[in-house]
Design an enzyme around this catalytic site. Structure first.
Site, mmCIF file in Angstrom:
data_model
loop_
_atom_site.group_PDB
_atom_site.id
_atom_site.type_symbol
_atom_site.label_atom_id
_atom_site.label_comp_id
_atom_site.label_asym_id
_atom_site.label_seq_id
_atom_site.Cartn_x
_atom_site.Cartn_y
_atom_site.Cartn_z
ATOM 1 C CE LYS A 131 -1.081 4.958 -0.936
ATOM 2 N NZ LYS A 131 -1.688 3.799 -1.484
ATOM 3 C CG HIS A 148 -1.999 0.840 1.306
ATOM 4 N ND1 HIS A 148 -2.027 1.950 2.082
ATOM 5 C CD2 HIS A 148 -3.163 0.820 0.640
ATOM 6 C CE1 HIS A 148 -3.174 2.573 1.913
ATOM 7 N NE2 HIS A 148 -3.878 1.908 1.048
ATOM 8 C CG HIS A 175 -6.588 8.704 -0.418
ATOM 9 N ND1 HIS A 175 -5.350 8.449 -0.924
ATOM 10 C CD2 HIS A 175 -7.126 7.507 -0.155
ATOM 11 C CE1 HIS A 175 -5.150 7.143 -0.982
ATOM 12 N NE2 HIS A 175 -6.207 6.552 -0.524
ATOM 13 C CE LYS A 215 -4.397 6.488 3.522
ATOM 14 N NZ LYS A 215 -5.274 6.939 2.550
ATOM 15 C CG ASP A 263 2.837 19.801 21.267
ATOM 16 O OD1 ASP A 263 1.996 18.892 21.124
ATOM 17 O OD2 ASP A 263 3.695 19.796 22.165
ATOM 18 C CG ASP A 307 18.603 11.145 -10.528
ATOM 19 O OD1 ASP A 307 18.362 10.121 -11.201
ATOM 20 O OD2 ASP A 307 18.554 12.298 -11.003
HETATM 21 C C1 NAG Z 1 -8.583 3.307 3.030
HETATM 22 O O1 NAG Z 1 -9.894 3.240 3.489
HETATM 23 C C2 NAG Z 1 -10.878 3.501 2.520
HETATM 24 C C3 NAG Z 1 -12.220 3.494 3.197
HETATM 25 O O2 NAG Z 1 -12.379 2.372 3.979
HETATM 26 C C4 NAG Z 1 -10.781 2.482 1.408
HETATM 27 O O3 NAG Z 1 -11.744 2.739 0.417
HETATM 28 C C5 NAG Z 1 -9.410 2.609 0.804
HETATM 29 O O4 NAG Z 1 -9.248 1.673 -0.231
HETATM 30 C C6 NAG Z 1 -8.380 2.358 1.873
HETATM 31 N N1 NAG Z 1 -7.079 2.420 1.302
HETATM 32 C C7 NAG Z 1 -6.502 3.499 0.814
HETATM 33 C C8 NAG Z 1 -5.867 3.383 -0.510
HETATM 34 O O5 NAG Z 1 -6.497 4.526 1.393
HETATM 35 C C1 NAG Z 2 -7.417 16.166 3.842
HETATM 36 O O1 NAG Z 2 -6.219 16.682 3.400
HETATM 37 C C2 NAG Z 2 -5.769 17.871 3.986
HETATM 38 C C3 NAG Z 2 -4.404 18.197 3.518
HETATM 39 O O2 NAG Z 2 -4.278 18.112 2.173
HETATM 40 C C4 NAG Z 2 -5.790 17.772 5.455
HETATM 41 O O3 NAG Z 2 -5.526 19.033 6.009
HETATM 42 C C5 NAG Z 2 -7.107 17.280 5.905
HETATM 43 O O4 NAG Z 2 -7.143 17.193 7.273
HETATM 44 C C6 NAG Z 2 -7.389 15.959 5.289
HETATM 45 N N1 NAG Z 2 -8.616 15.438 5.785
HETATM 46 C C7 NAG Z 2 -8.854 14.154 5.867
HETATM 47 C C8 NAG Z 2 -10.161 13.808 6.365
HETATM 48 O O5 NAG Z 2 -8.057 13.313 5.536
#
Ligand code: NAG
Ligand code: NAG
Ligand code: NAG
Ligand code: NAG
Ligand code: NAG
Ligand code: NAG
Ligand code: NAG
Ligand code: NAG
Ligand code: NAG
Length: 496
Positions: free
Chosen positions: A205, A203, A418, A420, A425, A210
């Site tokens: 990425k 999963h 999407h 993460k 702080d 270089d």
């Molecule tokens: C993360 O969770 C979502 C919602 O459950 C799912 O659709 C997704 O495929 C998962 N994986 C990735 C690539 O974030």
């Molecule tokens: C979505 O992405 C932004 C940053 O690009 C982040 O600030 C935000 O909290 C994210 N929200 C979720 C639900 O992942």
């Protein structure tokens, strides 16, 4: 809604086997079986061993072309590269922020620049490939960025650049036609059968270009990840020390991509790292001192010295004194994909503990779309139920909904946030995993943890400061909804 009752139930459900996680005291030795964690006692030996290895073994493939084969980027175990970190993001079309909000360069621009600059190697660890309209059976103009990236990638081998791609096995839904094309153009592709090896998926990425630039983030090799999905990543330029370390993780995927590969125990010494939670790599990021390391999941893919992703994440929560802001697509205190069902409250416990014992302000911003798991919402409400004015416990949860017009709503699996990441702080944590048990136990993911000293007045903001600004932008944007808003989650999360 009975949040209090739900919390009681959660507590009752704790099984004894989870106790070591729950009660893990900071600063002490980790529980047995967490293979990635470095045991302090062997640290000095390992430092010496790693130094010897570094001097004796040829560096990660072909590195001589990069730093002349002699000059080492380390001086006194510090990295002397002029590393620069740039946060990059994809903002779905039609998602509009206020005029003066923080905006980062796009992931698309970053990928283009990395490919344009590549002169010797491009290594990519990826989940699946779907960069064209053809792959998704769509005719969306916004696929053009993905198509450009694929075109640029297919030219890479003809420039004399070695292109290596590690990928999870294709499935019916994700057949990886792109990779067949790239193979024809001279790319080396290896399929890593993680489903068989760890019952997970690859999963992760990330890119290494270089042996000196790295990219890591939430975006898949999918056109929608550039224009239709909200993603966050980081590029670190001119940083061969970090690239060499990430190269070890790539090496592991690459090895596992050989036919009939099995997971060695332990991993060969060449994948051992000294850069981890306990002893991050010391370097200069944008002119400011920083401690940086990569974590990895699942434990079986961690070579000696590598911090397990879960331990990195928990460590970041434990280290926070004032706040923990988390943006993830999905959050579940369970093993999301296991049968029979299994409760997995490790992260949840750490958040509650931080809020309860240290009054750390917790904020979760959760991606919400029509494919969200119904299970997620009661657990989130349970967490948010800790919020209380009189006890000072502060836990807030909001849902981030990416709006979609009619055309956009028809694009399959798009229009969601999407990203993460977590920012406290103290540090920035940028990862590739959803927050549920499977992603840390079976699935191959990775994260970058950056601890940078505060920038002085007039200096560039730190990665932590920038990430905090991004979080706050989204938290207070019109796309973020209070979890307690009236209505069913299906109605709230369905793209408008
Ligand atoms: C993360 O969770 C979502 C919602 O459950 C799912 O659709 C997704 O495929 C998962 N994986 C990735 C690539 O974030
Ligand atoms: C979505 O992405 C932004 C940053 O690009 C982040 O600030 C935000 O909290 C994210 N929200 C979720 C639900 O992942
Ligand atoms: C954003 O800009 C508007 C005017 O364009 C200004 O009134 C507002 O104070 C600014 N907000 C911030 C946070 O700088
Ligand atoms: C990386 O280093 C090269 C050569 O010193 C320089 O031209 C380039 O601007 C640097 N890149 C960044 C993003 O700082
Ligand atoms: C892999 O295993 C299969 C059957 O288990 C065998 O036929 C094949 O020769 C093996 N391939 C290699 C490269 O060892
Ligand atoms: C907590 O305090 C805030 C602001 O002081 C107030 O708006 C809110 O209603 C209070 N919540 C509860 C549950 O008392
Ligand atoms: C939806 O938004 C996209 C991009 O902003 C635009 O090209 C398209 O025409 C819109 N479709 C509708 C039905 O409004
Ligand atoms: C961050 O780095 C500083 C200085 O190097 C160190 O004192 C601190 O413990 C580190 N914090 C974390 C959370 O790693
Ligand atoms: C670091 O420097 C680069 C190039 O100068 C800049 O684009 C980036 O925004 C800086 N990063 C941070 C976190 O300030």
């Amino acid at each position: 809604m009975k949040p209090h009752g739900a919390y009681q139930q959660l507590k009752l459900l704790h099984s004894p086997e989870q106790a070591p996680f729950v009660e893990q005291p900071t600063g002490l030795l980790p529980p047995k079986g967490l293979r990635c964690i470095l045991v302090t006692a062997i640290l000095p030996t390992m430092l010496v061993a790693a130094l010897l290895l570094y001097l004796l073994l040829p560096p990660f493939h072909g590195a001589s072309s990069v730093h002349g084969g002699v000059a080492t980027p380390f001086q006194d175990s510090r990295c002397s590269d002029p590393c620069r970190a740039v946060l990059v993001e994809s903002v779905p079309e039609g998602l509009i922020y206020d005029d003066n909000s923080t905006l980062c360069p796009s992931i698309f621009e970053a990928w283009q620049k990395l490919l344009g600059d590549a002169s010797s190697t491009v290594d990519i660890a990826s989940f699946y490939w779907s960069l064209t309209n053809e792959d998704t059976h769509t005719h969306d103009p916004s696929a053009s960025q993905g198509e450009d990236v694929l075109a640029q990638l297919s030219d890479v081998p003809s420039k004399g650049v070695t292109l290596r791609i590690a990928v999870n096995p294709p499935s019916h839904r994700m057949p990886n036609f792109n990779l067949r094309l790239l193979e024809e153009r001279g790319a080396q592709v290896r399929t890593v059968n993680l489903p068989q090896l760890t019952s997970g998926v690859l999963h992760t990425k990330f890119w290494i270009v270089d042996q000196k630039h790295v990219y890591l983030g939430s975006a898949n090799m999918d056109w929608r990840a550039l224009t239709q999905v909200k993603e966050l990543g980081v590029v670190i330029y001119n940083c061969s020390c970090l690239a060499a370390d990430l190269g070890k993780m790539f090496g592991i995927y690459w090895d596992l991509g050989l036919p009939n590969a099995t997971i060695p125990a332990p991993w060969p010494a060449k994948y051992t790292t000294t850069f981890n939670k306990e002893t991050p790599l010391q370097l200069t990021l944008n002119g400011t001192d920083a401690g940086v390391y990569f974590s990895s999941a699942p434990p079986a893919l961690c070579a000696t010295g590598r911090t397990e992703d879960l331990q990195a994440l928990l460590g970041v929560i434990e280290g926070a004194e004032e706040f923990v802001y988390i943006a993830v697509m999905s959050y579940l205190p369970t093993m999301e994909f296991s049968h029979p069902k299994r409760f997995w409250p490790v992260i949840d416990d750490h958040l509650r503990k931080a809020a309860y014992e240290r009054n750390v302000r917790i904020r979760l911003l959760i991606g919400c779309w029509k494919h969200s798991k119904p299970d997620m919402f009661p657990f989130l409400r349970s967490l948010a139920a800790m919020q209380d004015n009189r006890t000072q416990n502060s836990v807030e949860v909001r849902l981030f909904v990416v709006p979609a017009n009619e055309t956009q709503a028809r694009i399959p699996y798009a229009r969601v946030n999407h990203s993460k990441f977590m920012v406290t702080d103290k540090v920035a944590y940028i990862g590739t995993s959803n927050w549920s048990g499977d992603y840390f136990v079976h699935t191959a993911g990775s994260a970058l943890v950056v601890n940078q000293s505060q920038a002085g007045p007039g200096e560039q903001p730190t990665v932590q400061e920038q990430l905090r600004a991004l979080f706050e932008r989204d938290w207070s944007s019109r796309y973020s909804l209070d979890l307690r808003s009236p209505g069913q989650w299906e109605d709230l999360c369905r793209a408008y």
